[in-house]
Design an enzyme around this catalytic site. Structure first.
Site, short mmCIF file in Angstrom:
data_model
loop_
_atom_site.label_atom_id
_atom_site.label_comp_id
_atom_site.label_asym_id
_atom_site.label_seq_id
_atom_site.Cartn_x
_atom_site.Cartn_y
_atom_site.Cartn_z
N ASN B 87 -1.11 -35.29 -34.33
CA ASN B 87 -0.72 -34.18 -35.20
C ASN B 87 0.79 -34.04 -35.31
OD1 ASN B 87 -0.87 -31.33 -36.36
ND2 ASN B 87 0.13 -31.00 -34.39
N TYR B 152 8.91 -38.85 -45.46
CA TYR B 152 7.72 -38.17 -44.93
C TYR B 152 6.46 -38.62 -45.67
CZ TYR B 152 4.96 -34.14 -43.25
OH TYR B 152 4.02 -33.33 -42.67
N ILE B 185 0.13 -24.95 -45.41
CA ILE B 185 -0.48 -24.19 -44.33
C ILE B 185 0.52 -23.15 -43.83
CG2 ILE B 185 -1.55 -24.32 -42.03
CD1 ILE B 185 -3.12 -25.76 -44.34
#
EC number: 1.1.1.100
Lengths: 77, 245
Positions: B87, B152, B185
């Protein structure tokens, strides 16, 4: 047959599900005993565990037959 | 449903919002959980909150040797490693024209290369156990791209291809490898946005809100479960409809 050969044979028979008679000196894991490339990695892992040795990747690549395995392990163990 | 009793799980980036929620969900399902991250304090706090099946395993994912050692440390602490959740991630956002090699390399190193190393590190124990779950947290931008995030997005897209290839190789051994791709999120990072910025973001999301870390954790919990044994090489998009893939 040497003790090492007996133990190696037992692992090969169990792992690949082949008959004992087929595991001969020159039997190739992939060509004769139906192993895939992942099986050969797992066999090497099983040999390492059984004999308490470490088999480096370049050596593992050269272990292609039952005889190769017995020879390498006999020298290493 | 989704009982992980007796399973051991390693979660990287567990000091962050999403990682913490993932660790909590796995723990609550009965798993023993290894909490990894660079900041020890929040990891200790989370471990204390969770209970005795939580272990703190600090690791700097930019340090190759530390990454190689992490699966071994996890197995020593927990007695096994059945579930790996990659993660942890960093961003070094910059317009592509201005992106330095360092910005590129550090994001690829931590987000993609460290993930690869950890996946490789768990192969042996999972092959032996004839059971394993690898869950890599990708991102919506790995599929859609995003201005300012060339590095990214490349790392997160790379993760998807890598995960599929791993899934192929080890599917016959009871090991699954999947990605979860979160959209926006709500975390400490997005809390800093002002109302206008938040409204702009929400306008792009059919669900008209940001997701919660728990909603990502639920997807991870499913993929980690025995029930998901036939799901492998997939990417589960959890993004409120922002990109329907």
């Amino acid at each position: 047959m040497s003790d090492v050969a007996e133990r190696v044979k037992k692992i090969v028979v169990e792992h690949l599900g082949v008959e004992e008679e087929k595991v001969t000196e020159n039997a190739s894991f992939i060509d004769d005993l139906g192993a895939d490339s992942l099986d050969t990695v797992e066999l090497v892992m099983a040999f390492e565990e059984e004999f308490g040795i470490e088999i480096p990747d370049d050596a593992a690549e050269n272990i292609q037959t039952f005889g190769d395995a017995v020879k390498f392990i006999s020298e290493a163990a | 449903m989704f009982d992980l009793t007796g399973k051991t799980a390693l979660v990287t980036g567990a000091s962050g919002g999403i990682g913490g929620a993932i660790a909590k969900a796995l723990y609550e399902a009965g798993a023993t959980v290894g909490l990894s991250g660079t900041r020890v304090e929040p990891l200790e706090a989370l471990a204390a909150e969770l209970g005795e099946r939580a272990h703190v395993l600090p690791c700097n994912l930019g340090d190759a040797e530390a990454v190689e050692a992490l699966p071994k440390a996890a197995i020593a602490a927990m007695g096994g490693l059945d579930i790996l959740v990659n993660n942890a991630g960093i961003t070094r956002d910059q317009l592509f024209m201005r992106m330095s090699d360092e910005d590129w390399a550090s994001v690829i190193d931590v987000n993609l290369t460290a993930t690869m190393r950890l996946c490789r590190g768990v192969m042996r124990p999972m092959m032996k156990a004839r059971w394993g779950r690898i869950i890599n947290i990708s991102s919506i931008v790995g599929a859609t791209g995003n201005p300012g995030q060339v590095n990214y997005a490349a790392a997160k897209a790379g993760m998807v291809g890598m995960t599929k290839s791993i899934a192929y190789e080890v599917a016959s051994r009871g090991i699954t490898a999947n990605c979860v791709a979160p959209g926006f999120i709500a975390t400490a990072m997005t809390d800093k946005l002002n109302d206008e910025q938040k409204a702009k973001i929400n306008a792009q999301i059919p669900a008209a809100r940001m997701g919660s870390p728990e909603e990502i954790a639920a997807a991870v919990l499913y993929l980690a479960s025995p029930e998901a044994g036939y799901v492998t090489g997939s990417t589960l998009h959890v993004n409120g409809g922002m990109a329907m893939l």
